[in-house]
Write a protein that holds these residues in place. Sequence first.
Motif, PDB file in Angstrom:
ATOM      1  N   GLY A 155       3.135   5.629   2.103  1.00 22.64           N
ATOM      2  CA  GLY A 155       3.836   5.283   0.866  1.00 22.64           C
ATOM      3  C   GLY A 155       5.261   5.788   0.881  1.00 22.64           C
ATOM      4  N   ALA A 156       6.184   4.927   0.440  1.00 28.01           N
ATOM      5  CA  ALA A 156       7.567   5.354   0.232  1.00 28.01           C
ATOM      6  C   ALA A 156       7.777   5.529  -1.269  1.00 28.01           C
ATOM      7  CB  ALA A 156       8.534   4.313   0.786  1.00 28.01           C
ATOM      8  N   LYS A 186      -4.978  15.147   1.239  1.00 25.73           N
ATOM      9  CA  LYS A 186      -4.054  15.676   2.254  1.00 25.73           C
ATOM     10  C   LYS A 186      -3.090  14.600   2.732  1.00 25.73           C
ATOM     11  CE  LYS A 186      -6.686  19.352   4.452  1.00 25.73           C
ATOM     12  NZ  LYS A 186      -7.474  19.700   5.640  1.00 25.73           N
ATOM     13  N   CYS A 187      -1.818  14.973   2.867  1.00 24.49           N
ATOM     14  CA  CYS A 187      -0.824  14.017   3.363  1.00 24.49           C
ATOM     15  C   CYS A 187       0.280  14.753   4.097  1.00 24.49           C
ATOM     16  CB  CYS A 187      -0.242  13.198   2.205  1.00 24.49           C
ATOM     17  SG  CYS A 187       0.774  14.145   1.062  1.00 24.49           S
ATOM     18  N   THR A 188       1.120  13.978   4.769  1.00 20.51           N
ATOM     19  CA  THR A 188       2.358  14.500   5.341  1.00 20.51           C
ATOM     20  C   THR A 188       3.510  13.775   4.655  1.00 20.51           C
ATOM     21  OG1 THR A 188       2.359  12.848   7.091  1.00 20.51           O
ATOM     22  CG2 THR A 188       1.326  14.963   7.601  1.00 20.51           C
ATOM     23  N   ALA A 189       4.706  14.391   4.661  1.00 19.72           N
ATOM     24  CA  ALA A 189       5.844  13.744   3.999  1.00 19.72           C
ATOM     25  C   ALA A 189       7.150  14.198   4.628  1.00 19.72           C
ATOM     26  CB  ALA A 189       5.841  14.074   2.509  1.00 19.72           C
ATOM     27  N   TYR A 238       9.086   9.561   2.376  1.00 20.40           N
ATOM     28  CA  TYR A 238       7.985   8.860   3.040  1.00 20.40           C
ATOM     29  C   TYR A 238       6.761   9.767   3.057  1.00 20.40           C
ATOM     30  CZ  TYR A 238      11.543   5.759   5.253  1.00 20.40           C
ATOM     31  OH  TYR A 238      12.556   4.882   5.505  1.00 20.40           O
ATOM     32  N   SER A 239       5.576   9.175   2.922  1.00 20.61           N
ATOM     33  CA  SER A 239       4.345   9.961   3.003  1.00 20.61           C
ATOM     34  C   SER A 239       3.287   9.176   3.770  1.00 20.61           C
ATOM     35  CB  SER A 239       3.826  10.297   1.596  1.00 20.61           C
ATOM     36  OG  SER A 239       3.542   9.115   0.865  1.00 20.61           O
TER      37      SER A 239
END
Length: 234
Positions: A43-44, A74-77, A130-131
């Motif tokens: 996702g942006a 949990k995510c990265t960004a 961004y993710s």
Amino acid sequence: MKLIIQAGIVILMIASLIMPANALLEASGEKAPIAKGDNLIAGAAVNDSAGSSDLTLIIQLKIDGKIVVDEGHKCTAIQPLENIPSDKDPTGWTQPKFDDKDWEKGEYGVGYGDGDDNLIIGNGTHAMVYSRAIFEVKSIRSNSKVELGADFDDGCVIWINGVEVARESNTDIPDEPEWDSWTDKGSGHSHEASKTDPPTYEFVELDVKVIGNPFAVEPADKLATSWGEIKAGY
Ligand SMILES: [Ca+2]
Ligand SMILES: [Ca+2]
């Protein structure tokens, strides 16, 4: 009384001309490619313009009524300072096999301001955050019901396994979003997140294309790697 009602109608008509067009999360029309097992959602979160005091993206994904992504997932960004991975491929970061090991790690939502973010990232000097998140699917059919929800400020674009599936409508974000694509480059677009607990999502329903493992290494990848090794003199 009649005069008051007429005055009210005139005020509403003027307000509708001044306010930006009603913004809505819209499905892209592409089928969401989903596999049994691990999948990637990207996702942006997009700011309206420079100096924006807040940014938010929280995603919820439901498959046949089961929540597989939600606030706290949990995510990265990253706040991109250039196109990732390159100007030729500005959305390559949405692909499952893209390497995001250097990105910040946390949980949805991502952004800053308003106290509605778990992973605080970004600022008003750049357009995007961004993710990426991996989600697991126990079973999927071509007629599975897939509901994608987003709570966001000011805009968002969402991909599943590298395919754009939804975005906020009526923005100035181009067809292929880049790192500096603000939502308002003249459109006047802005949009507030719900700031509710739990989040209030806007939902779209997605059609499904059942796929194989999106993280699998293709024979073409192996060939490219070995050719690279040959060229490098191994
Ligand atoms: Ca904002
Ligand atoms: Ca926020």
